[in-house]
Design a protein around this motif. Structure first.
Motif, PDB file in Angstrom:
ATOM      1  N   MET A   1       6.427  -6.232  -2.329  1.00  0.00           N
ATOM      2  CA  MET A   1       7.767  -6.261  -3.053  1.00  0.00           C
ATOM      3  C   MET A   1       8.770  -5.128  -2.391  1.00  0.00           C
ATOM      4  SD  MET A   1       5.950  -6.332  -6.896  1.00  0.00           S
ATOM      5  CE  MET A   1       7.631  -6.431  -7.725  1.00  0.00           C
ATOM      6  N   ALA A   2       9.838  -5.344  -2.601  1.00  0.00           N
ATOM      7  CA  ALA A   2      10.771  -4.346  -2.060  1.00  0.00           C
ATOM      8  C   ALA A   2      10.877  -3.260  -2.910  1.00  0.00           C
ATOM      9  CB  ALA A   2      12.199  -5.092  -1.684  1.00  0.00           C
ATOM     10  N   LYS A   3      11.477  -2.143  -2.432  1.00  0.00           N
ATOM     11  CA  LYS A   3      11.562  -0.819  -3.247  1.00  0.00           C
ATOM     12  C   LYS A   3      12.298  -1.027  -4.580  1.00  0.00           C
ATOM     13  CE  LYS A   3      14.509   2.295  -2.316  1.00  0.00           C
ATOM     14  NZ  LYS A   3      15.553   3.368  -1.675  1.00  0.00           N
ATOM     15  N   ASN A   4      13.502  -1.933  -4.398  1.00  0.00           N
ATOM     16  CA  ASN A   4      14.299  -2.072  -5.626  1.00  0.00           C
ATOM     17  C   ASN A   4      13.936  -3.060  -6.737  1.00  0.00           C
ATOM     18  OD1 ASN A   4      15.044  -3.939  -4.116  1.00  0.00           O
ATOM     19  ND2 ASN A   4      17.176  -3.752  -3.996  1.00  0.00           N
ATOM     20  N   THR A   5      12.827  -3.882  -6.246  1.00  0.00           N
ATOM     21  CA  THR A   5      12.283  -4.743  -7.222  1.00  0.00           C
ATOM     22  C   THR A   5      11.458  -4.065  -8.381  1.00  0.00           C
ATOM     23  OG1 THR A   5      10.485  -5.426  -5.915  1.00  0.00           O
ATOM     24  CG2 THR A   5      12.583  -6.772  -5.680  1.00  0.00           C
ATOM     25  N   TYR A   6      11.037  -3.141  -8.225  1.00  0.00           N
ATOM     26  CA  TYR A   6      10.196  -2.589  -9.268  1.00  0.00           C
ATOM     27  C   TYR A   6      10.896  -2.113 -10.524  1.00  0.00           C
ATOM     28  CZ  TYR A   6       6.697  -2.016  -5.650  1.00  0.00           C
ATOM     29  OH  TYR A   6       5.777  -2.206  -4.696  1.00  0.00           O
ATOM     30  N   PRO A   7      10.173  -2.238 -11.706  1.00  0.00           N
ATOM     31  CA  PRO A   7      10.935  -1.660 -12.847  1.00  0.00           C
ATOM     32  C   PRO A   7      11.159  -0.232 -12.689  1.00  0.00           C
ATOM     33  CG  PRO A   7       9.088  -3.033 -13.473  1.00  0.00           C
ATOM     34  CD  PRO A   7       8.854  -2.852 -12.085  1.00  0.00           C
ATOM     35  N   GLU A   8      12.020   0.148 -13.334  1.00  0.00           N
ATOM     36  CA  GLU A   8      12.827   1.617 -13.402  1.00  0.00           C
ATOM     37  C   GLU A   8      11.471   2.610 -13.664  1.00  0.00           C
ATOM     38  OE1 GLU A   8      15.572   4.523 -15.912  1.00  0.00           O
ATOM     39  OE2 GLU A   8      16.580   2.805 -15.021  1.00  0.00           O
ATOM     40  N   ASN A   9      10.454   2.438 -14.548  1.00  0.00           N
ATOM     41  CA  ASN A   9       9.663   3.354 -15.012  1.00  0.00           C
ATOM     42  C   ASN A   9       8.270   2.925 -13.968  1.00  0.00           C
ATOM     43  OD1 ASN A   9       9.110   0.722 -16.097  1.00  0.00           O
ATOM     44  ND2 ASN A   9       8.386   1.608 -17.971  1.00  0.00           N
ATOM     45  N   VAL A  10       8.326   2.369 -12.876  1.00  0.00           N
ATOM     46  CA  VAL A  10       7.279   2.181 -12.201  1.00  0.00           C
ATOM     47  C   VAL A  10       7.366   3.004 -10.933  1.00  0.00           C
ATOM     48  CG1 VAL A  10       5.823   0.545 -10.465  1.00  0.00           C
ATOM     49  CG2 VAL A  10       6.563  -0.284 -12.725  1.00  0.00           C
ATOM     50  N   LEU A  11       6.391   4.154 -10.540  1.00  0.00           N
ATOM     51  CA  LEU A  11       6.564   4.903  -9.375  1.00  0.00           C
ATOM     52  C   LEU A  11       5.814   4.178  -8.282  1.00  0.00           C
ATOM     53  CD1 LEU A  11       7.877   7.367  -8.005  1.00  0.00           C
ATOM     54  CD2 LEU A  11       5.874   8.656  -9.138  1.00  0.00           C
ATOM     55  N   ALA A  12       6.235   3.510  -7.306  1.00  0.00           N
ATOM     56  CA  ALA A  12       5.531   2.871  -6.066  1.00  0.00           C
ATOM     57  C   ALA A  12       5.481   4.215  -5.100  1.00  0.00           C
ATOM     58  CB  ALA A  12       6.159   1.965  -5.423  1.00  0.00           C
ATOM     59  N   LEU A  13       4.433   4.725  -4.557  1.00  0.00           N
ATOM     60  CA  LEU A  13       4.114   5.459  -3.576  1.00  0.00           C
ATOM     61  C   LEU A  13       3.462   4.830  -2.352  1.00  0.00           C
ATOM     62  CD1 LEU A  13       2.690   8.320  -5.972  1.00  0.00           C
ATOM     63  CD2 LEU A  13       5.148   8.254  -5.061  1.00  0.00           C
ATOM     64  N   SER A  14       3.988   5.489  -1.401  1.00  0.00           N
ATOM     65  CA  SER A  14       3.308   4.926   0.018  1.00  0.00           C
ATOM     66  C   SER A  14       2.761   5.989   0.632  1.00  0.00           C
ATOM     67  CB  SER A  14       4.522   4.320   1.018  1.00  0.00           C
ATOM     68  OG  SER A  14       4.015   4.042   2.077  1.00  0.00           O
ATOM     69  N   TYR A  15       1.309   5.792   0.651  1.00  0.00           N
ATOM     70  CA  TYR A  15       0.494   6.754   1.411  1.00  0.00           C
ATOM     71  C   TYR A  15       0.121   6.304   2.857  1.00  0.00           C
ATOM     72  CZ  TYR A  15      -0.479   9.379  -2.928  1.00  0.00           C
ATOM     73  OH  TYR A  15      -0.123   9.884  -4.296  1.00  0.00           O
ATOM     74  N   HIS A  16       0.692   7.033   3.838  1.00  0.00           N
ATOM     75  CA  HIS A  16       0.524   6.472   5.263  1.00  0.00           C
ATOM     76  C   HIS A  16      -0.909   7.184   5.744  1.00  0.00           C
ATOM     77  CE1 HIS A  16       4.540   5.048   6.435  1.00  0.00           C
ATOM     78  NE2 HIS A  16       4.545   5.275   5.028  1.00  0.00           N
ATOM     79  N   VAL A  17      -1.823   6.321   6.176  1.00  0.00           N
ATOM     80  CA  VAL A  17      -3.237   6.604   6.588  1.00  0.00           C
ATOM     81  C   VAL A  17      -3.068   6.631   8.075  1.00  0.00           C
ATOM     82  CG1 VAL A  17      -4.492   5.493   4.688  1.00  0.00           C
ATOM     83  CG2 VAL A  17      -3.961   4.089   6.550  1.00  0.00           C
ATOM     84  N   ASP A  18      -4.146   7.384   8.672  1.00  0.00           N
ATOM     85  CA  ASP A  18      -4.004   7.839  10.154  1.00  0.00           C
ATOM     86  C   ASP A  18      -4.918   6.748  10.945  1.00  0.00           C
ATOM     87  OD1 ASP A  18      -6.366   8.761   9.579  1.00  0.00           O
ATOM     88  OD2 ASP A  18      -6.091  10.725  10.411  1.00  0.00           O
ATOM     89  N   TYR A  19      -5.598   6.056  10.148  1.00  0.00           N
ATOM     90  CA  TYR A  19      -6.711   5.283  11.078  1.00  0.00           C
ATOM     91  C   TYR A  19      -6.032   3.963  11.854  1.00  0.00           C
ATOM     92  CZ  TYR A  19      -6.959   2.173   6.992  1.00  0.00           C
ATOM     93  OH  TYR A  19      -6.717   1.394   5.885  1.00  0.00           O
TER      94      TYR A  19
END
Length: 169
Positions: A1-19
């Motif tokens: 889902m694109a960043k701006n398609t989430y409802p306002e009260n949903v906090l989508a977080l991207s954790y970048h893994v190193d593997y």
């Protein structure tokens, strides 16, 4: 889902893994701690192996993040639930750190505050590996994370702003 398609009260977080860093380029946002976090979720949910993109919904379950119909269904499911706590936070940038204060309503037993620093958006030009000659757009990138024990319903904390945010790295 694109960043701006989430409802306002949903906090989508991207954790970048190193593997994935061995395949030709190193993700400048990746952290070993985020790989460990994913491994801990994998054990919690009894997964066979780590997957990318992995989505963890409300800390309660995980699935492949590219399953957009499931993502939308789960977001709606969790939005329909009444939260156990309400948290009100105020933040202020002071030089190379962010100070914050919080007030929590609800039962505080066995709870922690998780503070995250999030970079809204970044573009990375890839010169090697499977994404060679591409520019990757990343959104909601976690660049710092801190857990605080809750002693009282009101508290304060701070987080250092990493050099990757200011471009000093």
């Amino acid at each position: 889902m694109a960043k701006n398609t989430y409802p306002e009260n949903v906090l989508a977080l991207s954790y970048h893994v190193d593997y994935w860093n061995y395949i030709g380029w190193e993700d400048s946002f990746s952290k070993k701690a985020f790989t460990v976090k994913q491994q801990e979720y994998n054990r919690k949910f009894k997964g066979r192996s780590n997957c990318s993109p992995q989505l963890v919904a409300n800390g309660m379950e995980h699935f492949v993040g590219s399953y957009s119909a499931k993502v939308k269904t789960k977001i709606q499911q969790y939005l329909n639930q009444k939260p156990e706590n309400s948290v009100y936070a105020v933040r202020k940038k002071e030089g190379s750190k962010v100070d914050f204060s919080y007030d929590i309503e609800g039962d505080l037993r066995d709870k922690k505050i998780r503070a995250v620093l999030v970079l809204d958006e970044s573009y990375t030009q890839i010169d090697r590996g499977e994404n060679r000659n591409r520019t990757l757009k990343n959104s909601n990138i976690v660049v710092g994370e801190k857990y605080l024990e809750i002693a009282t319903a009101t508290g304060t904390g701070f987080m250092e702003i990493p050099k990757i945010v200011s471009g000093e790295e």
